[in-house]
Design a protein around this motif. Structure first.
Motif, PDB file in Angstrom:
ATOM      1  N   LEU A  65       3.532   0.944   1.562  1.00  0.00           N
ATOM      2  CA  LEU A  65       3.147   1.913   0.536  1.00  0.00           C
ATOM      3  C   LEU A  65       3.526   1.415  -0.856  1.00  0.00           C
ATOM      4  CD1 LEU A  65       4.038   5.270   2.283  1.00  0.00           C
ATOM      5  CD2 LEU A  65       1.853   4.773   1.173  1.00  0.00           C
ATOM      6  N   ALA A  66       4.730   0.872  -0.969  1.00  0.00           N
ATOM      7  CA  ALA A  66       5.172   0.350  -2.265  1.00  0.00           C
ATOM      8  C   ALA A  66       4.225  -0.738  -2.757  1.00  0.00           C
ATOM      9  CB  ALA A  66       6.598  -0.182  -2.145  1.00  0.00           C
ATOM     10  N   GLU A  67       3.871  -1.638  -1.861  1.00  0.00           N
ATOM     11  CA  GLU A  67       2.962  -2.733  -2.234  1.00  0.00           C
ATOM     12  C   GLU A  67       1.607  -2.194  -2.676  1.00  0.00           C
ATOM     13  OE1 GLU A  67       2.828  -5.238   1.190  1.00  0.00           O
ATOM     14  OE2 GLU A  67       4.959  -5.773   1.057  1.00  0.00           O
ATOM     15  N   GLU A  68       1.111  -1.202  -1.965  1.00  0.00           N
ATOM     16  CA  GLU A  68      -0.212  -0.663  -2.283  1.00  0.00           C
ATOM     17  C   GLU A  68      -0.215   0.042  -3.641  1.00  0.00           C
ATOM     18  OE1 GLU A  68      -4.232  -0.466  -0.952  1.00  0.00           O
ATOM     19  OE2 GLU A  68      -2.480  -1.575  -0.258  1.00  0.00           O
ATOM     20  N   TRP A  69       0.834   0.812  -3.916  1.00  0.00           N
ATOM     21  CA  TRP A  69       0.910   1.499  -5.204  1.00  0.00           C
ATOM     22  C   TRP A  69       1.033   0.505  -6.358  1.00  0.00           C
ATOM     23  CZ3 TRP A  69      -0.309   6.156  -6.822  1.00  0.00           C
ATOM     24  CH2 TRP A  69      -0.398   7.198  -5.887  1.00  0.00           C
ATOM     25  N   HIS A  98      12.893  -5.736  -1.924  1.00  0.00           N
ATOM     26  CA  HIS A  98      11.444  -5.810  -1.746  1.00  0.00           C
ATOM     27  C   HIS A  98      10.719  -5.247  -2.960  1.00  0.00           C
ATOM     28  CE1 HIS A  98       7.570  -4.005  -0.387  1.00  0.00           C
ATOM     29  NE2 HIS A  98       7.428  -5.189   0.172  1.00  0.00           N
ATOM     30  N   ALA A  99      11.195  -4.100  -3.466  1.00  0.00           N
ATOM     31  CA  ALA A  99      10.549  -3.476  -4.621  1.00  0.00           C
ATOM     32  C   ALA A  99      10.558  -4.404  -5.827  1.00  0.00           C
ATOM     33  CB  ALA A  99      11.240  -2.155  -4.964  1.00  0.00           C
ATOM     34  N   ALA A 100      11.662  -5.087  -6.031  1.00  0.00           N
ATOM     35  CA  ALA A 100      11.749  -6.032  -7.142  1.00  0.00           C
ATOM     36  C   ALA A 100      10.787  -7.201  -6.941  1.00  0.00           C
ATOM     37  CB  ALA A 100      13.177  -6.535  -7.284  1.00  0.00           C
ATOM     38  N   ALA A 101      10.691  -7.665  -5.714  1.00  0.00           N
ATOM     39  CA  ALA A 101       9.855  -8.834  -5.415  1.00  0.00           C
ATOM     40  C   ALA A 101       8.373  -8.550  -5.622  1.00  0.00           C
ATOM     41  CB  ALA A 101      10.103  -9.295  -3.986  1.00  0.00           C
ATOM     42  N   ILE A 102       7.932  -7.312  -5.403  1.00  0.00           N
ATOM     43  CA  ILE A 102       6.502  -7.007  -5.523  1.00  0.00           C
ATOM     44  C   ILE A 102       6.111  -6.577  -6.934  1.00  0.00           C
ATOM     45  CG2 ILE A 102       6.325  -6.400  -3.083  1.00  0.00           C
ATOM     46  CD1 ILE A 102       6.274  -3.440  -3.928  1.00  0.00           C
ATOM     47  N   GLY A 103       7.080  -6.476  -7.838  1.00  0.00           N
ATOM     48  CA  GLY A 103       6.762  -6.145  -9.216  1.00  0.00           C
ATOM     49  C   GLY A 103       6.806  -4.677  -9.570  1.00  0.00           C
ATOM     50  N   ALA A 104       7.611  -3.893  -8.854  1.00  0.00           N
ATOM     51  CA  ALA A 104       7.764  -2.484  -9.209  1.00  0.00           C
ATOM     52  C   ALA A 104       8.397  -2.351 -10.587  1.00  0.00           C
ATOM     53  CB  ALA A 104       8.627  -1.770  -8.168  1.00  0.00           C
ATOM     54  N   SER A 105       8.132  -1.231 -11.247  1.00  0.00           N
ATOM     55  CA  SER A 105       8.692  -0.993 -12.577  1.00  0.00           C
ATOM     56  C   SER A 105      10.172  -0.654 -12.523  1.00  0.00           C
ATOM     57  CB  SER A 105       7.965   0.170 -13.253  1.00  0.00           C
ATOM     58  OG  SER A 105       6.577  -0.017 -13.237  1.00  0.00           O
TER      59      SER A 105
END
Length: 303
Positions: A65-69, A98-105
């Motif tokens: 879900l995090a990746e998709e958003w 993981h959140a940091a790795a995918i580019g989350a704000s």
């Protein structure tokens, strides 16, 4: 997706779409993003939180879900904040990394709620461990004592926290203790983002000095709440009250019918046209009676 902009205004606590058989439905996230931006004027999201049933999902589902958003929100959303709170510290750290790795704000974490911290120092130590896995993005504390049972005052928590957690950016304050919130504003507003999380009290929090808000109703009443923010900014308190009363009228009505995450999914489905599907057990789907009455009430709302 890391953004230099300070998080402010409305942030939608996202709902997790599911198929009829209870699997996460990633295929509608792009449509969901467009709906929030175009129909509700909301460009910030808080993913995998309470409204999103984050703690009812597997670690892998939360990552998906995090990746998709993050992917679907690129160049459309200003902020995608991923909630990484979990039953265990290792899981929370894994989700943060993981959140940091995918580019989350940014990421947000809650207090441990089974083995609970009993004082500020213990809570800060836990949050520091989580935040350390994402050293390049902002960290927010998600304060929700009605669900965690941890009632350590945020005013106390914020004192000196930047020295302990360099990435600490602010708080999602989901409690009705406006005295605690007011002290946070008085002593820390210049340094931290203070986001209020009880939608039906937002105008009160704005009067106290809230930086913005995170909530479930901004999925389907975002437009009206944005108009309230505009009225408040123009010091038109009478108009701002009318918009708050409009939101309150709907929530007061559905609270009496029984309103929670499952019912929120139903409201979002008939409001947006995006199928949100059923909730995960132990939550049960909204009844047909609830849906019919809530739909009629929503249609009747007039400013």
């Amino acid at each position: 997706m890391a953004s230099p902009k300070r998080l402010q205004g409305l942030t939608a606590a996202t709902i997790t779409p599911m198929t009829p058989d209870g699997e996460i439905n990633l295929s509608v996230i792009g449509q969901y993003v467009d709906y929030l931006v175009k129909e509700q004027g909301v460009k910030n999201v808080f993913v995998n939180g309470t409204t999103g049933e984050g703690l009812a999902l597997s670690t892998q589902e939360r990552k998906q879900l995090a990746e998709e958003w993050v992917t679907k929100g690129k160049n459309k959303l200003d902020h995608v904040i991923i909630h990484v709170g979990a039953l265990s510290l290792p899981e929370a750290k894994e989700l943060a990394k993981h959140a940091a790795a995918i580019g989350a704000s940014g990421i947000a974490g809650i207090a441990p709620f089974f083995f609970k911290p009993t004082n500020k120092d213990t809570l800060v130590a836990f949050l520091r461990e989580v935040a350390s896995e994402a050293p390049g993005i902002p960290f927010y504390y998600y304060h929700i004592p009605p669900l965690t049972g941890v009632k350590i005052r945020v005013e106390e928590l914020l004192d000196g926290i930047k020295e302990q957690i360099p990435t600490f950016q602010g708080v999602k304050f989901s409690d009705t203790d406006l005295l605690d919130f007011a002290q946070c504003v008085k002593n820390h507003k210049e340094q931290f983002v203070l986001l209020y999380g009880v939608d039906e009290h937002l105008l009160s929090a704005l009067a106290m000095g809230a930086s913005g808000a995170v909530g479930s109703t901004y999925n389907y009443l975002g437009k009206k709440n944005n108009l309230m923010l505009e009225a408040f900014a123009k010091q038109d308190l009478t108009l701002a009250q009318q918009y708050q009363f409009c939101t309150g009228e709907f929530l007061s009505f559905v609270f009496k019918l029984g309103f929670g995450v499952a019912q929120t999914k139903a409201v979002m489905t008939f409001t947006s046209g995006i199928p949100m599907g059923p909730p995960r057990l132990p939550l049960l789907s909204a009844s047909v009676d609830f849906i019919e009455k809530a739909k009629a009430k929503m249609a009747s709302l007039i400013l």
